[in-house]
Design a protein around this motif. Structure first.
Motif, PDB file in Angstrom:
ATOM      1  N   TYR A  80       0.972   2.736  -1.892  1.00  0.00           N
ATOM      2  CA  TYR A  80       1.883   3.934  -1.930  1.00  0.00           C
ATOM      3  C   TYR A  80       1.427   5.144  -2.395  1.00  0.00           C
ATOM      4  O   TYR A  80       1.846   6.033  -1.764  1.00  0.00           O
ATOM      5  N   ILE A  81       0.451   4.967  -3.235  1.00  0.00           N
ATOM      6  CA  ILE A  81      -0.258   6.454  -3.628  1.00  0.00           C
ATOM      7  C   ILE A  81      -0.713   7.129  -2.750  1.00  0.00           C
ATOM      8  O   ILE A  81      -0.746   8.265  -2.502  1.00  0.00           O
ATOM      9  N   PHE A  82      -1.582   6.390  -1.842  1.00  0.00           N
ATOM     10  CA  PHE A  82      -2.209   7.068  -0.730  1.00  0.00           C
ATOM     11  C   PHE A  82      -1.654   6.977   0.710  1.00  0.00           C
ATOM     12  O   PHE A  82      -2.445   7.170   1.630  1.00  0.00           O
ATOM     13  N   GLN A  83      -0.467   6.691   0.726  1.00  0.00           N
ATOM     14  CA  GLN A  83       0.159   6.586   2.155  1.00  0.00           C
ATOM     15  C   GLN A  83      -0.042   7.738   2.807  1.00  0.00           C
ATOM     16  O   GLN A  83       0.127   7.646   4.091  1.00  0.00           O
ATOM     17  N   SER A  84      -0.125   8.958   2.227  1.00  0.00           N
ATOM     18  CA  SER A  84       0.002  10.275   3.177  1.00  0.00           C
ATOM     19  C   SER A  84      -1.425  10.292   3.686  1.00  0.00           C
ATOM     20  O   SER A  84      -1.488  11.191   4.863  1.00  0.00           O
ATOM     21  N   TYR A  85      -2.193   9.750   3.305  1.00  0.00           N
ATOM     22  CA  TYR A  85      -3.734   9.758   3.892  1.00  0.00           C
ATOM     23  C   TYR A  85      -3.702   8.525   4.998  1.00  0.00           C
ATOM     24  O   TYR A  85      -4.910   8.423   5.686  1.00  0.00           O
ATOM     25  N   LEU A  86      -2.783   7.569   5.181  1.00  0.00           N
ATOM     26  CA  LEU A  86      -3.064   6.659   5.973  1.00  0.00           C
ATOM     27  C   LEU A  86      -2.077   6.904   7.317  1.00  0.00           C
ATOM     28  O   LEU A  86      -1.584   8.056   7.509  1.00  0.00           O
ATOM     29  N   SER A  87      -2.191   5.924   8.264  1.00  0.00           N
ATOM     30  CA  SER A  87      -1.214   6.266   9.358  1.00  0.00           C
ATOM     31  C   SER A  87       0.185   6.694   9.148  1.00  0.00           C
ATOM     32  O   SER A  87       0.528   6.121   8.271  1.00  0.00           O
ATOM     33  N   PRO A  88       0.684   7.092  10.240  1.00  0.00           N
ATOM     34  CA  PRO A  88       2.194   7.536  10.252  1.00  0.00           C
ATOM     35  C   PRO A  88       2.967   6.229   9.992  1.00  0.00           C
ATOM     36  O   PRO A  88       4.082   6.241   9.226  1.00  0.00           O
ATOM     37  N   GLU A  89       2.699   4.882  10.512  1.00  0.00           N
ATOM     38  CA  GLU A  89       3.323   3.821  10.052  1.00  0.00           C
ATOM     39  C   GLU A  89       3.330   3.587   8.611  1.00  0.00           C
ATOM     40  O   GLU A  89       4.570   3.208   8.166  1.00  0.00           O
ATOM     41  N   PHE A  90       2.321   3.747   7.867  1.00  0.00           N
ATOM     42  CA  PHE A  90       2.544   3.665   6.247  1.00  0.00           C
ATOM     43  C   PHE A  90       3.342   4.547   5.690  1.00  0.00           C
ATOM     44  O   PHE A  90       4.045   4.457   4.818  1.00  0.00           O
ATOM     45  N   VAL A  91       3.533   6.105   6.116  1.00  0.00           N
ATOM     46  CA  VAL A  91       4.217   6.938   5.657  1.00  0.00           C
ATOM     47  C   VAL A  91       5.663   6.582   6.058  1.00  0.00           C
ATOM     48  O   VAL A  91       6.748   6.736   5.147  1.00  0.00           O
ATOM     49  N   GLY A  92       6.054   6.067   7.252  1.00  0.00           N
ATOM     50  CA  GLY A  92       7.528   5.801   7.727  1.00  0.00           C
ATOM     51  C   GLY A  92       7.739   4.418   6.866  1.00  0.00           C
ATOM     52  O   GLY A  92       9.261   4.491   6.400  1.00  0.00           O
ATOM     53  N   ALA A  93       7.016   3.706   6.587  1.00  0.00           N
ATOM     54  CA  ALA A  93       7.350   2.385   5.824  1.00  0.00           C
ATOM     55  C   ALA A  93       7.611   2.732   4.225  1.00  0.00           C
ATOM     56  O   ALA A  93       8.321   2.350   3.792  1.00  0.00           O
ATOM     57  N   GLY A  94       7.005   3.700   3.729  1.00  0.00           N
ATOM     58  CA  GLY A  94       6.927   4.263   2.256  1.00  0.00           C
ATOM     59  C   GLY A  94       8.270   5.028   2.505  1.00  0.00           C
ATOM     60  O   GLY A  94       9.129   4.764   1.224  1.00  0.00           O
ATOM     61  N   ALA A  95       8.448   5.851   3.382  1.00  0.00           N
ATOM     62  CA  ALA A  95       9.884   6.377   3.255  1.00  0.00           C
ATOM     63  C   ALA A  95      10.992   5.385   3.286  1.00  0.00           C
ATOM     64  O   ALA A  95      11.969   5.662   2.679  1.00  0.00           O
ATOM     65  N   ALA A  96      11.066   4.375   4.140  1.00  0.00           N
ATOM     66  CA  ALA A  96      12.007   3.538   4.362  1.00  0.00           C
ATOM     67  C   ALA A  96      12.151   2.796   3.051  1.00  0.00           C
ATOM     68  O   ALA A  96      13.354   2.333   2.770  1.00  0.00           O
ATOM     69  N   ASN A  98      11.544   3.933  -0.117  1.00  0.00           N
ATOM     70  CA  ASN A  98      12.323   4.811  -0.987  1.00  0.00           C
ATOM     71  C   ASN A  98      13.613   5.029  -0.798  1.00  0.00           C
ATOM     72  O   ASN A  98      14.473   4.787  -1.641  1.00  0.00           O
ATOM     73  N   GLU A  99      13.952   4.991   0.466  1.00  0.00           N
ATOM     74  CA  GLU A  99      15.522   5.025   0.924  1.00  0.00           C
ATOM     75  C   GLU A  99      16.225   3.710   0.485  1.00  0.00           C
ATOM     76  O   GLU A  99      17.325   3.803  -0.056  1.00  0.00           O
ATOM     77  N   GLU A 100      15.497   2.610   0.580  1.00  0.00           N
ATOM     78  CA  GLU A 100      16.137   1.584   0.401  1.00  0.00           C
ATOM     79  C   GLU A 100      16.266   1.113  -1.204  1.00  0.00           C
ATOM     80  O   GLU A 100      17.201   0.801  -1.517  1.00  0.00           O
ATOM     81  N   LEU A 101      15.295   1.453  -1.770  1.00  0.00           N
ATOM     82  CA  LEU A 101      15.280   1.244  -3.322  1.00  0.00           C
ATOM     83  C   LEU A 101      16.121   2.369  -3.883  1.00  0.00           C
ATOM     84  O   LEU A 101      16.815   2.151  -4.789  1.00  0.00           O
TER      85      LEU A 101
END
Length: 105
Positions: A80-96, A98-101
């Motif tokens: 979660y903390i380093f998602q912006s440094y990971l592939s776009p799939e991680f960023v999208g999953a993190g955003a989803a 956050n949206e859900e929670l």
């Protein structure tokens, strides 16, 4: 005004006495510092800033959760903390997530 906090220097054995549930030997070996805090090692002592915090972690975390749950939580936090440094799939999953929670991205 900031308070100056000084560390209490203890051996690994004392650390194990204060927080016996956590496997400190495996932890220090895993981070590549197997000799840290060992009486015959260099440096021989560990700096602990807050015994009460350590005791509360022992009481609240290590006695109520098994290590597999804690490891899963830590993996999630690192991702979660380093998602912006990971592939776009991680960023999208993190955003989803956050949206859900929380209802926001």
């Amino acid at each position: 005004r900031l308070r100056k906090i000084h560390a209490i220097h203890i051996s690994r054995e004392k650390l194990k006495e204060r927080s016996p549930t956590f496997d400190w030997d495996t932890f220090f070996t895993g981070i590549g510092l197997s000799e840290l805090g060992v009486e015959d090692g260099v440096p021989p002592r560990l700096g602990v800033h807050d015994y009460k915090y350590l005791q509360e972690v022992e009481r609240l975390v290590w006695t109520q959760f098994d290590f597999a749950h804690f490891r899963a939580y830590l993996r999630w936090r690192v991702t979660y903390i380093f998602q912006s440094y990971l592939s776009p799939e991680f960023v999208g999953a993190g955003a989803a997530l956050n949206e859900e929670l929380f209802g926001m991205t």
